[in-house]
Design an enzyme around this catalytic site. Structure first.
Site, PDB file in Angstrom:
ATOM      1  N   CYS A 147      62.507  59.075  51.495  1.00 46.07           N
ATOM      2  CA  CYS A 147      61.768  57.822  51.296  1.00 46.07           C
ATOM      3  C   CYS A 147      62.711  56.708  50.871  1.00 46.07           C
ATOM      4  O   CYS A 147      63.042  56.572  49.696  1.00 46.07           O
ATOM      5  CB  CYS A 147      60.677  58.029  50.250  1.00 46.07           C
ATOM      6  SG  CYS A 147      59.704  56.533  49.957  1.00 46.07           S
ATOM      7  N   CYS A 150      61.269  54.303  48.358  1.00 43.17           N
ATOM      8  CA  CYS A 150      61.253  54.799  46.969  1.00 43.17           C
ATOM      9  C   CYS A 150      62.645  54.755  46.363  1.00 43.17           C
ATOM     10  O   CYS A 150      62.819  54.388  45.209  1.00 43.17           O
ATOM     11  CB  CYS A 150      60.777  56.250  46.903  1.00 43.17           C
ATOM     12  SG  CYS A 150      59.409  56.672  47.973  1.00 43.17           S
ATOM     13  N   ASP A 151      63.634  55.191  47.120  1.00 35.30           N
ATOM     14  CA  ASP A 151      64.944  55.485  46.520  1.00 35.30           C
ATOM     15  C   ASP A 151      66.065  54.532  46.925  1.00 35.30           C
ATOM     16  O   ASP A 151      67.120  54.509  46.280  1.00 35.30           O
ATOM     17  CB  ASP A 151      65.388  56.907  46.929  1.00 35.30           C
ATOM     18  CG  ASP A 151      64.441  57.969  46.392  1.00 35.30           C
ATOM     19  OD1 ASP A 151      63.825  57.721  45.353  1.00 35.30           O
ATOM     20  OD2 ASP A 151      64.324  59.027  47.016  1.00 35.30           O
TER      21      ASP A 151
END
Ligand code: NAP
Length: 326
Positions: A147, A150-151
């Site tokens: 992701c 997300c990261d």
């Protein structure tokens, strides 16, 4: 559950499941959550808590200005649910029968649960290549993620050359997002043509920070505690080479966790639970609600899943009231 029948049974323990539990508990519905049990999925050891258990730092969930580790965040969601006496069972739901009410569910020890309402919040799993080193570095926070949104903004990826695997809209979207932080983004695609829509394809090909590596598959991920390189194989020439990268992001699709609902709930062609009313959490079976990634292939964020969990609990509460169950 005076008559031995649960009012609301929640299946799943990601942001959607816990948020549904908190709302249902505060509505005095005395919910029970089947949070799942530790298991091996491919090469990953999966523990209850959903995809955030594989996320390092969560920086985009409002209320955590300094960020929070994914597993820590899920522990806090769970603690908050416990504060309202939510009952938690560390088992999977193995099969269900939604053909008559109360609904019947059997857990992984084959124990029967009867429930007036059900909230399905079983999530989706990101697809992985299944390489041993990919899984090892994903689990240890070694720069491999499924992701980018997300990261990708984490300091570890800033000003590094990183790679995205995939050729669909997600791969382009994630690669474009990563260009904000990375010095260069390679899209590794197994064919000579992107699957992504025309507008997305154009976006990738025009972005000077993105380079598509065509006809290539990742055969290994090189690195001890952090990713150092990808071992790539050109499927046309057969040539194998190592390409140094500081991060790897998988974008090869997701698989919703809906095996248990097959034949019970209407699913779309990709297996996601079909919601019957836009903006609500109602499914093809009255009294069964769905929330989070199990019913959302588009947004897939912790905060959107939590929002759907809240909606599912409110939908369940209102529906139960219409049935005279409060
Ligand atoms: P997708 O469209 O299914 O694309 C998956 C990509 O991964 C494909 O290019 C596929 O290659 C590749 N792939 C699959 N398995 C692989 C493997 N084992 N090794 C190497 N490559 C592999 O999935 P998605 O990109 O996540 O999109 C899902 C849905 O969400 C789509 O309907 C998409 O349009 C939508 N979406 C839309 C947007 C947007 O419009 N902004 C953004 C994201 C997603 P092949 O092409 O060779 O099959």
């Amino acid at each position: 559950m005076a008559d031995g029948v649960e009012r609301v049974t929640i299946i799943g323990s990601g942001p959607a499941g816990w948020t549904a539990a908190i709302y249902a508990a505060r509505a005095n519905l005395n919910p029970v959550v089947y949070e799942g049990q530790p298991k091996r999925v491919g090469a990953l050891n999966e523990i209850p808590g959903g995809q955030l258990m594989f996320t390092t730092e969560v920086e985009n969930y409002p209320g955590f200005p300094k960020g929070i580790e994914g597993p820590e965040m899920m522990m806090q969601f769970r603690e908050q649910a416990k504060r309202f006496d939510v009952r938690i069972v560390t088992r999977d739901i193995a099969r269900v029968d939604f053909s008559s009410r109360p609904f019947k569910l059997w857990d992984s020890k084959d124990e029967l649960i009867e429930s007036h309402a059900v909230i399905a919040a079983t999530g989706a799993r990101a697809n992985w290549l299944g390489l041993e080193n990919e899984q090892r570095l994903a689990q240890s926070g070694g720069g491999v993620s499924a992701c980018a949104i997300c990261d990708g903004a984490l300091p570890a990826f800033r000003d590094k050359e990183v790679a995205v695997v995939g050729g669909g809209d997600s791969a382009i979207e994630e690669a474009t997002y990563l260009t904000k932080y990375a010095s260069k983004v390679y899209i590794i695609h197994r064919r000579d043509e992107l699957r992504a829509s025309k507008v997305m394809r154009q976006r990738a090909l025009e972005n000077k920070k993105i380079e598509v590596v065509w006809d290539s598959i990742v055969v290994d991920v090189v690195g001890d505690t952090r990713i150092e390189a990808l071992r790539l194989k050109n499927v046309k020439s057969g040539q194998v080479r190592d390409m140094p990268v500081g991060g790897l992001f998988m974008a090869i699709g997701h698989t919703p966790t809906t095996q248990v609902f097959k034949g019970q709930l209407d699913l779309d062609e990709k297996g996601y639970v079909k919601l019957t009313d836009p903006g609500r959490t109602t499914t093809s079976v009255e009294g069964v609600f769905a929330a989070g990634d199990v019913a959302d292939s588009v947004y897939r964020q912790a905060v959107t899943a939590a929002g759907m969990g809240c909606k599912a609990a409110i939908d369940a509460e209102r529906w139960l009231a219409t049935q005279g169950i409060e």
